[in-house]
Design a protein around this motif. Structure first.
Motif, PDB file in Angstrom:
ATOM      1  N   SER A 130       0.715  -0.926  -0.481  1.00 46.09           N
ATOM      2  CA  SER A 130       0.336  -0.040  -0.207  1.00 46.09           C
ATOM      3  C   SER A 130       0.157   1.219   0.052  1.00 46.09           C
ATOM      4  CB  SER A 130      -1.047  -0.365   1.088  1.00 46.09           C
ATOM      5  OG  SER A 130      -0.200  -0.281   2.478  1.00 46.09           O
ATOM      6  N   ASP A 131       2.136   0.991   0.360  1.00 48.08           N
ATOM      7  CA  ASP A 131       2.765   2.681   0.300  1.00 48.08           C
ATOM      8  C   ASP A 131       2.814   3.010  -0.956  1.00 48.08           C
ATOM      9  OD1 ASP A 131       2.806   2.091   3.101  1.00 48.08           O
ATOM     10  OD2 ASP A 131       5.438   1.211   3.582  1.00 48.08           O
ATOM     11  N   ASN A 159       1.873   3.506  -3.137  1.00 43.51           N
ATOM     12  CA  ASN A 159       0.097   3.905  -3.988  1.00 43.51           C
ATOM     13  C   ASN A 159       0.073   5.908  -3.501  1.00 43.51           C
ATOM     14  OD1 ASN A 159      -1.017   1.464  -4.979  1.00 43.51           O
ATOM     15  ND2 ASN A 159      -2.198   0.925  -2.947  1.00 43.51           N
ATOM     16  N   THR A 160       1.256   5.991  -2.646  1.00 46.26           N
ATOM     17  CA  THR A 160       1.681   7.427  -2.487  1.00 46.26           C
ATOM     18  C   THR A 160       2.298   7.580  -3.093  1.00 46.26           C
ATOM     19  OG1 THR A 160       0.289   6.983  -0.289  1.00 46.26           O
ATOM     20  CG2 THR A 160       1.172   8.652  -0.460  1.00 46.26           C
ATOM     21  N   GLY A 173       5.879   6.834  -1.346  1.00 40.89           N
ATOM     22  CA  GLY A 173       6.436   4.916  -0.465  1.00 40.89           C
ATOM     23  C   GLY A 173       7.167   4.345  -1.441  1.00 40.89           C
ATOM     24  N   SER A 230       7.020  11.240  -7.584  1.00 38.39           N
ATOM     25  CA  SER A 230       6.062  12.801  -6.776  1.00 38.39           C
ATOM     26  C   SER A 230       5.094  12.425  -8.351  1.00 38.39           C
ATOM     27  CB  SER A 230       6.407  13.702  -7.130  1.00 38.39           C
ATOM     28  OG  SER A 230       7.839  14.055  -7.922  1.00 38.39           O
TER      29      SER A 230
END
Ligand code: FES
Length: 134
Positions: free
Chosen positions: A47-48, A50-51, A54, A67
């Protein structure tokens, strides 16, 4: 074999097992092995990723999300003494928390004490499946 000899033999065997296991724990990852694996980005384990900013470690590789939403992957072990590097979103680079070495997004050395680049890996994305390969 009497009791004393048995206990001595047992003690030497136990010490040998502990010693061999400690040597195994110090080994650097085998960078000659072929890297080719996939991860499912929909899995909570990743899940990290997805940002932006991360990152995750798997199979000796650090995978990071930049970014602009792209993924990058390099070998996770710092080439100085093997600590795990970390991704820095603001600089789009990798830093080693142990002695401060810095590597660009392609794995190239920016700051020592490391003097050898990290290995950069290829990435392809199909749906939620991310493939990392040499
Ligand atoms: S282990 Fe990374 S700078 Fe020393």
């Amino acid at each position: 074999m009497d009791r004393k000899q048995f206990l001595q033999t047992l003690g030497i065997s136990a010490a040998a097992v502990v010693f061999i296991n400690s040597i195994e724990g110090c080994k650097k990852p085998d960078l000659t092995k072929k890297i080719d694996f996939t991860i499912d980005l929909s899995s909570s384990q990743y899940s990290d990723l997805n940002t932006a900013g991360g990152y995750a470690y798997l199979n000796g590789v650090i995978i990071a999300k930049t970014s602009n939403g792209d993924f990058i992957a390099v070998s996770q072990a710092c080439t100085h003494e093997g600590c795990n590097v970390e991704y820095q979103l603001a600089q789009n680079d990798f830093v080693c928390p142990c002695h401060g070495a810095k590597f660009n997004s392609s794995g190239g050395v920016m700051n020592g004490p490391a003097n050898t680049a990290l290995t950069k890996y290829n990435i392809s994305l199909s749906g939620t499946t991310l493939r990392i390969f040499a």
